[in-house]
Scaffold this active site. Structure first.
Site, PDB file in Angstrom:
ATOM      1  N   LYS A  39       0.828  -1.200   0.000  1.00 50.11           N
ATOM      2  CA  LYS A  39       0.000   0.000   0.000  1.00 50.11           C
ATOM      3  C   LYS A  39       0.868   1.258   0.000  1.00 50.11           C
ATOM      4  CE  LYS A  39      -4.036  -2.161   1.876  1.00 50.11           C
ATOM      5  NZ  LYS A  39      -4.568  -2.567   0.618  1.00 50.11           N
ATOM      6  N   CYS A  40       1.909   1.246  -0.786  1.00 49.49           N
ATOM      7  CA  CYS A  40       2.893   2.323  -0.840  1.00 49.49           C
ATOM      8  C   CYS A  40       2.875   2.938  -2.239  1.00 49.49           C
ATOM      9  CB  CYS A  40       4.276   1.733  -0.527  1.00 49.49           C
ATOM     10  SG  CYS A  40       5.654   2.880  -0.666  1.00 49.49           S
ATOM     11  N   GLY A  41       3.215   4.205  -2.331  1.00 50.49           N
ATOM     12  CA  GLY A  41       3.342   4.833  -3.640  1.00 50.49           C
ATOM     13  C   GLY A  41       4.404   4.182  -4.503  1.00 50.49           C
TER      14      GLY A  41
END
Length: 151
Positions: free
Chosen positions: A28-30
């Protein structure tokens, strides 16, 4: 060490005599789209004695909150990950895994804590370590040149 499947393992068992790109990962990271480049590296260099090893980590703004099963499903269905994944691991702080304790002490003159998700350590067959910061894309020329040199 433990695999994402909760089976005991070792780096030697996962890598054997391979060049390894060890990467702390999060879903769930850019920077999560870097999985695409990691899969491509595995496909391109795997037959020549290379492997990526992903290390899920939830220490950066809780960006890997999933269970082991959810991580495996996400990686497989979203990105086609076919390289080994370890259990969710602390890479910084008091509970830092011993592997990361060692890597952050000596890696390529850039000792210190892991900055964020997708920090990369290239470990050669000779044990030499080169560190790449999170925003360095997996297929960046610096990484591919280092892999080529290590192979």
């Amino acid at each position: 060490m433990r695999a994402l499947s909760d089976e005991p393992t070792t780096l030697a068992e996962l890598a054997g005599d391979k060049v390894v790109l060890l990467v702390n990962v999060a879903s769930k990271c850019g920077l999560t789209p870097q999985y695409t480049g990691l899969v491509e590296l595995q496909q391109n260099y795997g037959p020549r004695g290379f492997t990526v090893i992903g290390v899920p980590c939830n220490q950066f703004l809780g960006q890997e909150p999933a269970t082991a099963e959810e991580i495996a499903e996400f990686c497989s269905t979203t990105y086609g990950v076919d390289f080994p994944l370890l259990e969710k691991t602390d890479v910084n702080g008091e509970n830092r895994h011993p592997l990361y304790r060692d890597l952050t002490q000596v890696a390529d003159g850039e000792a210190g804590d892991i900055q964020w998700n997708f920090e990369k350590f290239l470990i050669g067959r000779d044990g030499a370590v080169t560190r790449f910061r999170p925003r360095t894309e997996p297929k960046d020329a610096a990484i591919t040149a280092a892999i080529e040199a290590a192979l």
